[in-house]
Design a protein around this motif. Structure first.
Motif, mmCIF file in Angstrom:
data_model
loop_
_atom_site.group_PDB
_atom_site.id
_atom_site.type_symbol
_atom_site.label_atom_id
_atom_site.label_comp_id
_atom_site.label_asym_id
_atom_site.label_seq_id
_atom_site.Cartn_x
_atom_site.Cartn_y
_atom_site.Cartn_z
ATOM 1 N N GLU A 274 152.117 7.603 79.827
ATOM 2 C CA GLU A 274 151.480 6.672 79.923
ATOM 3 C C GLU A 274 150.285 6.893 79.608
ATOM 4 N N LEU A 275 149.918 8.731 80.006
ATOM 5 C CA LEU A 275 148.683 8.599 79.445
ATOM 6 C C LEU A 275 148.291 8.933 77.803
ATOM 7 N N LEU A 276 149.795 9.549 77.479
ATOM 8 C CA LEU A 276 149.779 8.997 75.656
ATOM 9 C C LEU A 276 149.775 8.291 74.995
ATOM 10 N N THR A 277 149.955 7.131 76.310
ATOM 11 C CA THR A 277 149.970 5.617 75.294
ATOM 12 C C THR A 277 148.356 5.301 75.891
ATOM 13 N N MET A 278 148.308 5.378 76.370
ATOM 14 C CA MET A 278 146.210 5.315 76.757
ATOM 15 C C MET A 278 145.514 6.441 75.589
ATOM 16 N N TYR A 279 145.778 7.527 75.413
ATOM 17 C CA TYR A 279 145.605 8.556 74.206
ATOM 18 C C TYR A 279 145.309 7.346 73.167
ATOM 19 N N GLY A 280 146.243 6.573 72.400
ATOM 20 C CA GLY A 280 146.428 6.162 71.862
ATOM 21 C C GLY A 280 145.770 4.778 71.490
ATOM 22 N N ASP A 281 145.079 4.734 72.477
ATOM 23 C CA ASP A 281 144.185 3.138 71.849
ATOM 24 C C ASP A 281 142.608 3.575 72.008
ATOM 25 N N PRO A 282 142.434 3.341 70.678
ATOM 26 C CA PRO A 282 141.306 3.397 69.187
ATOM 27 C C PRO A 282 139.888 3.027 70.065
ATOM 28 N N ALA A 283 139.907 2.718 71.390
ATOM 29 C CA ALA A 283 138.919 1.934 72.291
ATOM 30 C C ALA A 283 138.493 3.119 73.074
ATOM 31 N N LEU A 284 139.907 4.070 73.106
ATOM 32 C CA LEU A 284 139.582 5.348 74.792
ATOM 33 C C LEU A 284 138.842 6.143 73.964
ATOM 34 N N ASP A 285 137.359 6.230 74.905
ATOM 35 C CA ASP A 285 136.650 7.742 74.003
ATOM 36 C C ASP A 285 135.857 8.533 74.987
ATOM 37 N N GLU A 286 136.940 7.957 76.739
ATOM 38 C CA GLU A 286 136.517 9.459 77.458
ATOM 39 C C GLU A 286 137.624 9.459 78.191
ATOM 40 N N LYS A 287 138.121 10.624 78.959
ATOM 41 C CA LYS A 287 138.931 11.291 79.561
ATOM 42 C C LYS A 287 139.188 10.316 80.414
ATOM 43 N N PRO A 288 140.537 9.535 80.853
ATOM 44 C CA PRO A 288 141.323 8.879 81.679
ATOM 45 C C PRO A 288 140.665 9.230 83.001
ATOM 46 N N ALA A 289 140.826 8.179 84.077
ATOM 47 C CA ALA A 289 140.728 8.787 85.971
ATOM 48 C C ALA A 289 142.253 9.746 85.634
ATOM 49 N N LEU A 290 143.449 8.957 85.364
ATOM 50 C CA LEU A 290 144.885 9.420 85.755
ATOM 51 C C LEU A 290 144.603 10.971 85.120
ATOM 52 N N LEU A 291 143.893 11.548 83.841
ATOM 53 C CA LEU A 291 144.394 13.414 83.540
ATOM 54 C C LEU A 291 144.267 13.704 85.079
ATOM 55 N N ALA A 292 142.910 13.294 85.688
ATOM 56 C CA ALA A 292 142.637 14.117 87.216
ATOM 57 C C ALA A 292 144.202 14.560 88.321
ATOM 58 N N ARG A 293 145.140 13.591 88.267
ATOM 59 C CA ARG A 293 146.637 13.578 88.974
ATOM 60 C C ARG A 293 147.236 14.564 88.046
ATOM 61 N N ARG A 294 147.230 15.002 86.238
ATOM 62 C CA ARG A 294 147.517 15.605 85.874
ATOM 63 C C ARG A 294 147.561 16.993 85.916
ATOM 64 N N GLY A 295 146.829 17.575 86.494
ATOM 65 C CA GLY A 295 146.348 19.013 87.322
ATOM 66 C C GLY A 295 145.637 19.507 86.380
ATOM 67 N N GLY A 296 144.916 20.851 86.799
ATOM 68 C CA GLY A 296 144.007 21.317 85.893
ATOM 69 C C GLY A 296 142.915 21.105 85.890
ATOM 70 N N ALA A 297 142.699 20.872 87.252
ATOM 71 C CA ALA A 297 140.960 20.523 87.855
ATOM 72 C C ALA A 297 139.975 21.197 87.408
ATOM 73 N N PHE A 298 139.170 20.872 86.835
ATOM 74 C CA PHE A 298 137.810 21.525 86.945
ATOM 75 C C PHE A 298 137.759 22.780 85.188
ATOM 76 N N TYR A 299 139.442 22.845 84.797
ATOM 77 C CA TYR A 299 139.473 23.851 83.146
ATOM 78 C C TYR A 299 138.669 23.346 82.728
ATOM 79 N N SER A 300 137.485 22.837 82.319
ATOM 80 C CA SER A 300 137.052 22.727 81.114
ATOM 81 C C SER A 300 135.665 23.461 81.637
ATOM 82 N N GLU A 301 135.209 23.395 82.605
ATOM 83 C CA GLU A 301 134.267 23.998 82.770
ATOM 84 C C GLU A 301 134.817 25.325 83.610
ATOM 85 N N ALA A 302 135.790 25.949 83.825
ATOM 86 C CA ALA A 302 135.362 26.705 83.625
ATOM 87 C C ALA A 302 136.021 27.751 82.802
#
Length: 421
Positions: A274-302
């Motif tokens: 589902e995420l990869l389908t979203m990523y293919g949308d050229p209008a999407l320019d921010e991380k989708p809310a669904l990504l929070a359920r994928r795991g790795g919360a706060f990984y970027s900050e760390a």
């Protein structure tokens, strides 16, 4: 500054890219290279990554490539977030141990050992190529099992630090409960990767007031629900275990649960599609809310905080990392890899002193460290007997009949990834 992400086609990557974009003053990335052999995924992830940078006004360049050597050439830091065998291998790691009545999980127990055996040789090959490209480059390992993989890297002499998002997750949650900022929350975090306890929560720094008793008294139910352990157990322990301790403290209960529901790997695989389908949308320019359920919360900050400290001496002065023990926990060998608070700078992490631990915790840490030593030996040298010894040593297994049966299953399910099998 050039950063390279190995496993850049992961659905995790937009979380990381979002952090680089938001925190560009902390870590001024000029070139971000995403490396992945899966060209189709890489194209989707790379496209979204560029749109995230553009939306947030980041002037850095994002490059995608399947050429590892080109991607790491000149990199100041290399982040490892690869999964050898993909979600299909994870699905097996989470299911075949259940046949023997043992926890099926991708980072601990028999499944964790299987992942280590697949991963360590690949990571060491990458690290050698990084060293040839730039001997001063830092390797930041987010690839599980982080403790074993980091130990392999450090034993081979690489400039490496292991990273996990468990501690930063606790820091954020405790800050919210205390109605303060994360920067004000300093964790007395101790143990091994995915085997840690918060033995103190101090406000303002390592010498601040310990508010852990207050947190347990006022928010014990919420904390217990978060780590999926009973509130009375937390009160008796007087600490907050990571949720991975549930595999040890409630092993049989977890096995019963895992046998009655789809594997986490199956859930993640569906989410990734589902995420990869979203990523293919050229209008999407921010991380989708669904990504929070994928795991790795706060990984970027760390990751940003750690890379900034290693490369420029900026970022938080104290960070939870996986690094060499060097006497920090006196009951472990100096070359064991522990997960603790450390002062981090361009010379690398220096663990902060740790108060004497209750034998209830130190005993389990020592046991799992011995397993990790045997697991690394099996990953480096191979052989059925070394796999058996590691499984026999693991506190979640420990019986010779289970270890024998699990060894057979591990080898059968991973033969294509084991050069010696």
């Amino acid at each position: 500054m050039k950063l390279t992400v190995i496993g850049g086609g992961s659905t995790y990557t937009p979380e990381l890219v979002d952090g680089f974009a938001r925190l560009r003053d902390t870590l001024p990335v000029e070139e971000l290279v995403l490396v992945d052999p899966a060209a189709d995924r890489l194209e989707l992830v790379g496209g979204l990554a560029r749109r995230i940078f553009a939306r947030q006004g980041h002037g850095g360049r994002i490059v995608t490539t399947s050429d590892l050597d080109a991607g790491i050439d000149g990199a100041d830091a290399v982040l490892l977030q690869l999964r050898v065998g993909g979600q299909a291998a994870r699905e097996k790691d989470e299911t075949w141990p259940l046949e023997c009545g043992c926890v099926g999980q991708e980072t601990t127990g028999a499944g964790g050992l299987a992942k280590a055996l697949r991963t360590v040789p690949v990571v060491l090959d990458i690290a050698e190529r990084v060293r040839r490209a730039n001997p001063r480059a830092w390797i930041i390992d987010f690839t599980n099992p982080v403790g074993i993989v980091t130990r392999a890297l450090l034993r081979a002499g690489h400039r490496a630090v292991g990273l996990c998002n468990v501690a930063i997750g606790f820091q954020r949650k405790f800050a919210a409960l205390l109605d303060t900022t994360p920067a004000e929350v300093h964790l007395a975090h101790v143990g091994l990767n995915h085997l840690t306890w918060e033995t103190g929560v101090r406000r303002g720094g390592p010498d601040g007031e310990d508010v852990l008793p207050r947190l347990l008294a006022e928010h014990g139910e919420a904390i217990a629900a978060d780590v999926r352990l009973p509130r009375p157990l937390l009160d008796r322990l007087g600490v907050v275990p990571s949720y991975y301790l549930r595999y040890y403290y409630a092993h049989d209960e977890v096995v019963r649960e895992l046998r009655t529901k789809p594997s986490r790997a199956a859930e993640v695989a569906a989410m990734e599609r589902e995420l990869l389908t979203m990523y293919g949308d050229p209008a999407l320019d921010e991380k989708p809310a669904l990504l929070a359920r994928r795991g790795g919360a706060f990984y970027s900050e760390a990751a940003v905080d750690l890379a900034a400290a290693l490369l420029g001496g900026t970022g938080s002065p104290y960070q939870v990392v996986n690094t060499l023990n060097r006497g920090t926990l006196p009951f472990l060998p100096d070359d064991a890899v522990i997960e603790v608070q450390a002062a981090v700078g361009p010379a690398g992490p220096v663990p902060l002193p740790v108060e004497a631990l209750d034998p209830l915790f130190s005993g389990l840490i020592a046991n799992v460290t011995a397993y990790e030593d045997l697991a690394l030996d099996a990953a480096l040298r191979g052989g059925r007997d070394r796999v058996f010894r590691a499984l026999l040593a693991h506190p979640l297994i420990g019986q010779h009949e289970y270890a024998d049966a699990l060894t057979d299953r591990l080898v059968a399910h991973n033969r294509e990834h084991l050069a010696w099998a």
